[in-house]
Design a protein around this motif. Sequence first.
Motif, PDB file in Angstrom:
ATOM      1  N   LEU C 197    -104.866  57.529 -36.068  1.00 19.06           N
ATOM      2  CA  LEU C 197    -103.662  56.785 -35.671  1.00 19.06           C
ATOM      3  C   LEU C 197    -102.588  56.907 -36.747  1.00 19.06           C
ATOM      4  O   LEU C 197    -101.395  57.036 -36.453  1.00 19.06           O
ATOM      5  CB  LEU C 197    -104.018  55.319 -35.427  1.00 19.06           C
ATOM      6  N   LEU C 198    -103.033  56.868 -38.021  1.00 19.55           N
ATOM      7  CA  LEU C 198    -102.088  57.025 -39.130  1.00 19.55           C
ATOM      8  C   LEU C 198    -101.391  58.370 -39.039  1.00 19.55           C
ATOM      9  O   LEU C 198    -100.160  58.470 -39.184  1.00 19.55           O
ATOM     10  CB  LEU C 198    -102.849  56.904 -40.452  1.00 19.55           C
ATOM     11  N   ALA C 199    -102.191  59.434 -38.753  1.00 20.56           N
ATOM     12  CA  ALA C 199    -101.617  60.775 -38.636  1.00 20.56           C
ATOM     13  C   ALA C 199    -100.613  60.827 -37.486  1.00 20.56           C
ATOM     14  O   ALA C 199     -99.525  61.409 -37.622  1.00 20.56           O
ATOM     15  CB  ALA C 199    -102.726  61.795 -38.414  1.00 20.56           C
ATOM     16  N   ALA C 200    -100.952  60.163 -36.359  1.00 21.17           N
ATOM     17  CA  ALA C 200    -100.046  60.168 -35.205  1.00 21.17           C
ATOM     18  C   ALA C 200     -98.716  59.510 -35.548  1.00 21.17           C
ATOM     19  O   ALA C 200     -97.640  60.068 -35.294  1.00 21.17           O
ATOM     20  CB  ALA C 200    -100.715  59.454 -34.027  1.00 21.17           C
ATOM     21  N   ILE C 201     -98.787  58.336 -36.164  1.00 28.30           N
ATOM     22  CA  ILE C 201     -97.551  57.611 -36.487  1.00 28.30           C
ATOM     23  C   ILE C 201     -96.728  58.391 -37.500  1.00 28.30           C
ATOM     24  O   ILE C 201     -95.504  58.501 -37.408  1.00 28.30           O
ATOM     25  CB  ILE C 201     -97.888  56.202 -37.009  1.00 28.30           C
ATOM     26  N   SER C 202     -97.423  58.961 -38.483  1.00 25.44           N
ATOM     27  CA  SER C 202     -96.743  59.724 -39.513  1.00 25.44           C
ATOM     28  C   SER C 202     -96.010  60.924 -38.895  1.00 25.44           C
ATOM     29  O   SER C 202     -94.851  61.189 -39.220  1.00 25.44           O
ATOM     30  CB  SER C 202     -97.781  60.193 -40.534  1.00 25.44           C
ATOM     31  N   LEU C 203     -96.696  61.619 -37.986  1.00 26.98           N
ATOM     32  CA  LEU C 203     -96.085  62.785 -37.332  1.00 26.98           C
ATOM     33  C   LEU C 203     -94.862  62.383 -36.520  1.00 26.98           C
ATOM     34  O   LEU C 203     -93.820  63.037 -36.581  1.00 26.98           O
ATOM     35  CB  LEU C 203     -97.107  63.453 -36.407  1.00 26.98           C
ATOM     36  N   ILE C 204     -95.005  61.294 -35.742  1.00 31.02           N
ATOM     37  CA  ILE C 204     -93.865  60.833 -34.931  1.00 31.02           C
ATOM     38  C   ILE C 204     -92.684  60.522 -35.842  1.00 31.02           C
ATOM     39  O   ILE C 204     -91.546  60.927 -35.585  1.00 31.02           O
ATOM     40  CB  ILE C 204     -94.257  59.583 -34.112  1.00 31.02           C
ATOM     41  N   ALA C 205     -92.983  59.820 -36.957  1.00 32.29           N
ATOM     42  CA  ALA C 205     -91.909  59.422 -37.869  1.00 32.29           C
ATOM     43  C   ALA C 205     -91.205  60.656 -38.424  1.00 32.29           C
ATOM     44  O   ALA C 205     -89.976  60.728 -38.443  1.00 32.29           O
ATOM     45  CB  ALA C 205     -92.466  58.564 -38.993  1.00 32.29           C
ATOM     46  N   VAL C 206     -91.986  61.646 -38.859  1.00 28.66           N
ATOM     47  CA  VAL C 206     -91.374  62.843 -39.452  1.00 28.66           C
ATOM     48  C   VAL C 206     -90.568  63.605 -38.402  1.00 28.66           C
ATOM     49  O   VAL C 206     -89.518  64.176 -38.690  1.00 28.66           O
ATOM     50  CB  VAL C 206     -92.451  63.749 -40.081  1.00 28.66           C
ATOM     51  N   ALA C 207     -91.040  63.594 -37.139  1.00 27.56           N
ATOM     52  CA  ALA C 207     -90.350  64.349 -36.100  1.00 27.56           C
ATOM     53  C   ALA C 207     -89.060  63.665 -35.661  1.00 27.56           C
ATOM     54  O   ALA C 207     -88.078  64.331 -35.350  1.00 27.56           O
ATOM     55  CB  ALA C 207     -91.270  64.550 -34.897  1.00 27.56           C
ATOM     56  N   VAL C 208     -89.040  62.335 -35.621  1.00 26.45           N
ATOM     57  CA  VAL C 208     -87.905  61.616 -35.028  1.00 26.45           C
ATOM     58  C   VAL C 208     -86.854  61.241 -36.057  1.00 26.45           C
ATOM     59  O   VAL C 208     -85.650  61.354 -35.804  1.00 26.45           O
ATOM     60  CB  VAL C 208     -88.404  60.355 -34.285  1.00 26.45           C
ATOM     61  N   THR C 209     -87.294  60.799 -37.246  1.00 24.88           N
ATOM     62  CA  THR C 209     -86.329  60.207 -38.171  1.00 24.88           C
ATOM     63  C   THR C 209     -85.231  61.151 -38.652  1.00 24.88           C
ATOM     64  O   THR C 209     -84.126  60.667 -38.897  1.00 24.88           O
ATOM     65  CB  THR C 209     -87.026  59.569 -39.377  1.00 24.88           C
ATOM     66  N   PRO C 210     -85.463  62.469 -38.819  1.00 24.77           N
ATOM     67  CA  PRO C 210     -84.326  63.299 -39.251  1.00 24.77           C
ATOM     68  C   PRO C 210     -83.126  63.180 -38.323  1.00 24.77           C
ATOM     69  O   PRO C 210     -81.978  63.137 -38.784  1.00 24.77           O
ATOM     70  CB  PRO C 210     -84.898  64.715 -39.241  1.00 24.77           C
ATOM     71  N   PHE C 211     -83.381  63.077 -37.003  1.00 17.81           N
ATOM     72  CA  PHE C 211     -82.256  62.961 -36.066  1.00 17.81           C
ATOM     73  C   PHE C 211     -81.546  61.621 -36.236  1.00 17.81           C
ATOM     74  O   PHE C 211     -80.313  61.550 -36.253  1.00 17.81           O
ATOM     75  CB  PHE C 211     -82.758  63.142 -34.634  1.00 17.81           C
ATOM     76  N   ALA C 212     -82.339  60.547 -36.366  1.00 21.04           N
ATOM     77  CA  ALA C 212     -81.730  59.229 -36.557  1.00 21.04           C
ATOM     78  C   ALA C 212     -80.946  59.189 -37.850  1.00 21.04           C
ATOM     79  O   ALA C 212     -79.808  58.697 -37.901  1.00 21.04           O
ATOM     80  CB  ALA C 212     -82.809  58.147 -36.546  1.00 21.04           C
ATOM     81  N   ALA C 213     -81.535  59.727 -38.918  1.00 19.07           N
ATOM     82  CA  ALA C 213     -80.850  59.701 -40.213  1.00 19.07           C
ATOM     83  C   ALA C 213     -79.574  60.524 -40.163  1.00 19.07           C
ATOM     84  O   ALA C 213     -78.531  60.107 -40.688  1.00 19.07           O
ATOM     85  CB  ALA C 213     -81.782  60.224 -41.304  1.00 19.07           C
ATOM     86  N   ALA C 214     -79.634  61.696 -39.500  1.00 18.48           N
ATOM     87  CA  ALA C 214     -78.442  62.542 -39.392  1.00 18.48           C
ATOM     88  C   ALA C 214     -77.331  61.818 -38.628  1.00 18.48           C
ATOM     89  O   ALA C 214     -76.160  61.844 -39.023  1.00 18.48           O
ATOM     90  CB  ALA C 214     -78.796  63.848 -38.695  1.00 18.48           C
ATOM     91  N   LEU C 215     -77.722  61.121 -37.546  1.00 19.50           N
ATOM     92  CA  LEU C 215     -76.737  60.365 -36.757  1.00 19.50           C
ATOM     93  C   LEU C 215     -76.106  59.270 -37.610  1.00 19.50           C
ATOM     94  O   LEU C 215     -74.886  59.054 -37.571  1.00 19.50           O
ATOM     95  CB  LEU C 215     -77.446  59.757 -35.545  1.00 19.50           C
ATOM     96  N   ALA C 216     -76.943  58.585 -38.415  1.00 18.56           N
ATOM     97  CA  ALA C 216     -76.416  57.517 -39.261  1.00 18.56           C
ATOM     98  C   ALA C 216     -75.450  58.083 -40.290  1.00 18.56           C
ATOM     99  O   ALA C 216     -74.399  57.491 -40.569  1.00 18.56           O
ATOM    100  CB  ALA C 216     -77.559  56.780 -39.953  1.00 18.56           C
TER     101      ALA C 216
END
Lengths: 55, 253, 222
Positions: C197-216
């Motif tokens: 589960l840790l690996a799943a959450i970590s992967l989702i975070a790494v995949a999604v956050t660059p877009f959110a951070a770029a938008l911010a």
Amino acid sequence: MIDLGPHAVYIVWAYLGVAVAIAALIGFKLVESRRLSARLAALETAGADRSATHP
Amino acid sequence: MNVENTSKQSWWTRIAHPGQFVAWSRRLLVPLWIATAALFVLGLWLAFFASPEDYQMGDTVRIMYVHVPTAWLSQFVYGVMSVSAIGTLVWRHPMADVSMKAAAPLGATFTALALYTGALWGRPTWGTFWEWDGRMTSTLVLLLIYFGIVALWRAFDDQLRAARIVAVFTLVGAVNIPIIKFSVDWWATLHQPASVFRLDGPTMPGSILTPLFVMVFAFTALFLTLHLIGMHTEVRRRRVMSLERRLAQRGAA
Amino acid sequence: MMSAFTAILLRDLKLALRTGGDWLTLALFFVMVGIVVPFAIGPDRELLSRLAPGIVWIAAFLSVLLGLDRLFRADHEDGTLLLLRLSDLPLAGVVLAKLIAHWLLTALPLLAATPLLAVMLSMDPPAFLRAVVSLLVGTPGLVALGTVGAAVTVTIRRGGLIAPVLILPLAIPLLIFGVGAITTGPGPDQSGTALLLLAAISLIAVAVTPFAAALAITSAED
């Protein structure tokens, strides 16, 4: 008043706390709204905006 | 260019233009106040005089009539903020910014009240004010997220720029909340195999459900009223700020 | 495009290594948190080894949050971030490159310092191994959430204080499953599930956050 049973203290405190918090929230929102309306009115009568665009 | 198009545009400006929005939505305030007051009177009457005590919880069931509505609002308000955040990011809708900002402190207050009433309900039922069970813990995390959002709003000087950034963070939080809920539930069952008392929907008799629903509507009406007032205040605050800036510029020139 | 990505990655690494000991200080902080805890709860070896997974993760949590402010601040202040936005690499790619560089600079030193902590908190070898795997899998997610916090607060002058407060509640799942992946008892052993589960959450975070951070970042600098 109805009998609230052995745990009346908790029930009364729950309702009292919610009532006080909501009253404070309403009061704060109304005061803030009044204050800003008054400030806006003062600024508009002072002609801060109109005189520049509509002489 | 046809008639339909222009009427649609005017409908759009009525929502999008801050001054027009305040002008037409002011008329909603009095009916909203009346509805809120009426629902609260009805709900409190039902809660105290027209509903029996629960056979299991006794009279403490009456705390549910303020606990469940505030807990519902803690999530509903985040939903309102998320929808507004999408409005801000996708359509750059000016009223969406205002709606987002006005909702955040209200959401924090209702979440805090949900925790407060939950603690007072837990003391006679579980024997402790605070139990690290899944629902209470994830509500606590939600409160922390609300505090973060309020702090973020206050940190910016330029509110127009702040809106888009807060919107991004709000949506990141919205994606995260189900994950937090799931992980906290997993954690709570791991550390505490004994099942805590559960209040599941279908087992509740109608005599409890009726006052519960009325109170939920009453609290929701209260939120809508306060949210609308908060939006009006925010529109005025922005106007005051731009007027003061213009005044200062003229003074300097 | 790929070369731009690696160029940004190497640039960040070089800058950090040339200016010296920030990454060393962070590792030192990580170890020091682990050293301070026994003073707070007493030198009971059994108690310490039981609390060790939690202590290791709290220390990692605090170290990563402490280093967040360096992620975009300097580049924002000297205008590099504005230039990077003009490059043909999308901003999300830039953020991902900086994320990886930041992970290499903050999380790797922590992993290298974990044996020290394991000895002092009297973890047994299997627990130590699980701790290393758990940190290896979990810290990318932690850093990824951190990039959102850093991006959101990049234009705020006092942002260094607000970013941790914003990110902490969002990172709770990582903490729960990170600690869960190290602890085996009491009760049924669920460390394997927790690690997945840790690996799943970590992967989702790494995949999604660059877009959110770029938008911010684009919203903040417009």
